[in-house]
Design a protein around this motif. Structure first.
Motif, PDB file in Angstrom:
ATOM      1  N   TYR A 276       5.529 -60.188  37.777  1.00 50.69           N
ATOM      2  CA  TYR A 276       5.653 -59.254  38.897  1.00 50.69           C
ATOM      3  C   TYR A 276       4.645 -59.576  39.998  1.00 50.69           C
ATOM      4  O   TYR A 276       4.975 -59.574  41.184  1.00 50.69           O
ATOM      5  N   ASN A 277       3.410 -59.829  39.594  1.00 58.35           N
ATOM      6  CA  ASN A 277       2.364 -60.085  40.583  1.00 58.35           C
ATOM      7  C   ASN A 277       2.649 -61.343  41.399  1.00 58.35           C
ATOM      8  O   ASN A 277       2.294 -61.417  42.568  1.00 58.35           O
ATOM      9  N   ASP A 280       4.815 -59.975  44.087  1.00 62.15           N
ATOM     10  CA  ASP A 280       4.341 -58.794  44.795  1.00 62.15           C
ATOM     11  C   ASP A 280       3.759 -59.192  46.141  1.00 62.15           C
ATOM     12  O   ASP A 280       2.996 -60.141  46.243  1.00 62.15           O
ATOM     13  N   PHE A 286      -0.772 -53.073  42.460  1.00 63.51           N
ATOM     14  CA  PHE A 286       0.468 -52.317  42.481  1.00 63.51           C
ATOM     15  C   PHE A 286       0.375 -51.264  43.565  1.00 63.51           C
ATOM     16  O   PHE A 286      -0.711 -50.918  44.023  1.00 63.51           O
ATOM     17  N   TYR A 293       4.679 -52.553  41.166  1.00 66.80           N
ATOM     18  CA  TYR A 293       4.612 -53.752  41.986  1.00 66.80           C
ATOM     19  C   TYR A 293       5.765 -53.684  42.987  1.00 66.80           C
ATOM     20  O   TYR A 293       6.792 -53.056  42.730  1.00 66.80           O
TER      21      TYR A 293
END
Length: 393
Positions: A276-277, A280, A286, A293
């Motif tokens: 996810y990061n 993102d 987040f 995210y």
């Protein structure tokens, strides 16, 4: 028959769809590596109940093809991968697109291309509830087909949480749910959609309706829904980790969709936060409002302001303060600290390294390495990096 929205959706791939496909297709091979480090099963399963045609009309590839490509690069996975694709409208087109890119013998198990209508076909529920748990020669019980299920129904209909929790009872099984938040948010106030929403939230529906009335923003309402779904899995399975990835509209400042990943394993939780990061582009860890995210296509090519850069640093400082308080006066390896604490937060490995380096720079933390190597950075998340938190007094 597919809806016009379903058909037209695959004319041209938008940025949100591109990121969604990459998240799932990049997560799955790494997930298989984690499973293989503990037990090498007969098969690894990838099940996609709303797979689409695999290729957009503009030539861009979507999740089924991207995932197959990523898995094909790994010898151990190529021989053990079992892909089950289903789409009531696009199945034949996906099969055609798939075999234009792969041969019949490229994978150890031939992919399945189904035409069933999810939510109306009992055989799908029966399949998802099938257990591949077996006992090996030493007497240990293993899942001989640990699987990831991806369900993307262009909304929220046909998501039966009771079936999904039964699927996850088998060791190693995980779920991605892709939900259109624009549809589910107003549907909570419409009795016409109550049956569908009770399938999604069988035990928490009434409480979610109550809680959501007190929330002013879409982000806050979204978090209530995410927590409601997560609570359903907790009630059936015990402890689970769930993390959402939010997609902003491409032309206005509001949330369009979110992916919710659910796992029983801390390693899967660690991995999805890192994936996810990687995509993102809103918060360093987040989004503070919805605890998710976020990807916002509008920010892809726009220079960041100093204010936005400061917002990205804020969550890291929050994590740094948390660790300084939690591990006061302790000496611990960076790896052990991360393994312990990441189970309780949405932060990924990189965020922990940044927070710990920030503490070091402020004199609140000492670090030393036991591997006799020269390191450029002050903190690395591994067993050889030993941290001592300076006395708070």
């Amino acid at each position: 028959m597919a809806s016009n929205d379903n058909i037209n959706f695959f004319d041209q791939q938008k940025a949100n769809s591109r990121i969604k496909a990459r998240i799932v297709s990049e997560y799955f091979p790494h997930y298989c590596q984690i499973i293989a480090s503990k037990h090498m099963p007969e098969r690894f399963g990838y099940f996609d109940l709303f797979s689409g045609p695999g290729v957009y009309e503009d030539g861009q590839e979507s999740t089924p093809i991207l995932l197959a490509r990523n898995c094909h690069r790994m010898d151990f996975l190529r021989q053990r991968l079992w892909m089950v694709f289903n789409d009531a409208y696009w199945s034949d087109k996906l099969k055609e697109n798939f075999y234009q890119r792969f041969s019949q013998t490229d994978f150890g198990f031939r992919p399945h291309f189904g035409h069933s209508k999810v939510g109306e076909e009992p055989e799908i529920d029966k399949f998802l509830r099938t257990s591949w748990m077996k006992q090996n020669q030493s007497g240990r019980i293993y899942n001989e087909c640990p699987s990831v299920l991806f369900i993307d129904p262009f909304g929220y209909k046909a998501i039966h949480t009771d079936v999904l929790t039964d699927f996850m009872k088998s060791w190693g099984n995980e779920v991605f749910i892709f939900i259109n938040s624009k549809r589910i948010n107003p549907a909570l106030d419409n009795p016409k959609f109550e049956e569908d929403l009770r399938n999604l939230l069988p035990t928490t529906f009434d409480q979610v309706k109550i809680d959501i009335r007190t929330k002013r923003t879409l982000g806050e309402r979204l978090q209530v829904i995410i927590n409601g779904i997560g609570e359903e899995f907790k009630r059936k399975l015990g402890h689970v980790f769930y993390t959402a990835f939010k997609f902003q509209e491409e032309d206005i400042n509001t949330t369009s969709h979110f992916i919710l990943h659910i796992t029983k394993g801390p390693k899967g939780y660690e991995l999805i936060k890192q994936i996810y990061n990687d995509f993102d582009n809103v918060g360093a860890a987040f989004d503070a409002e919805s605890n998710t995210y976020t990807f916002d296509a509008k920010m892809d090519n726009r220079p960041q302001s100093l204010f936005e850069e400061e917002l990205r640093r804020m969550p890291i400082e929050t994590l740094a303060k948390r660790l300084w308080k939690k591990y006061a006066n302790q000496t611990i390896s960076a790896q052990k600290l991360f393994d312990e604490d990441q189970k309780e937060t949405k932060f990924c490995r990189m965020h922990y390294a940044m927070a710990l380096r920030s503490l070091y720079s402020k004199g609140a933390l000492q670090s030393r390495f036991t591997d006799d190597k020269k390191h450029v950075v002050t903190v690395l998340i591994n067993d050889n990096c030993i941290l001592t938190f300076v006395n708070h007094d």
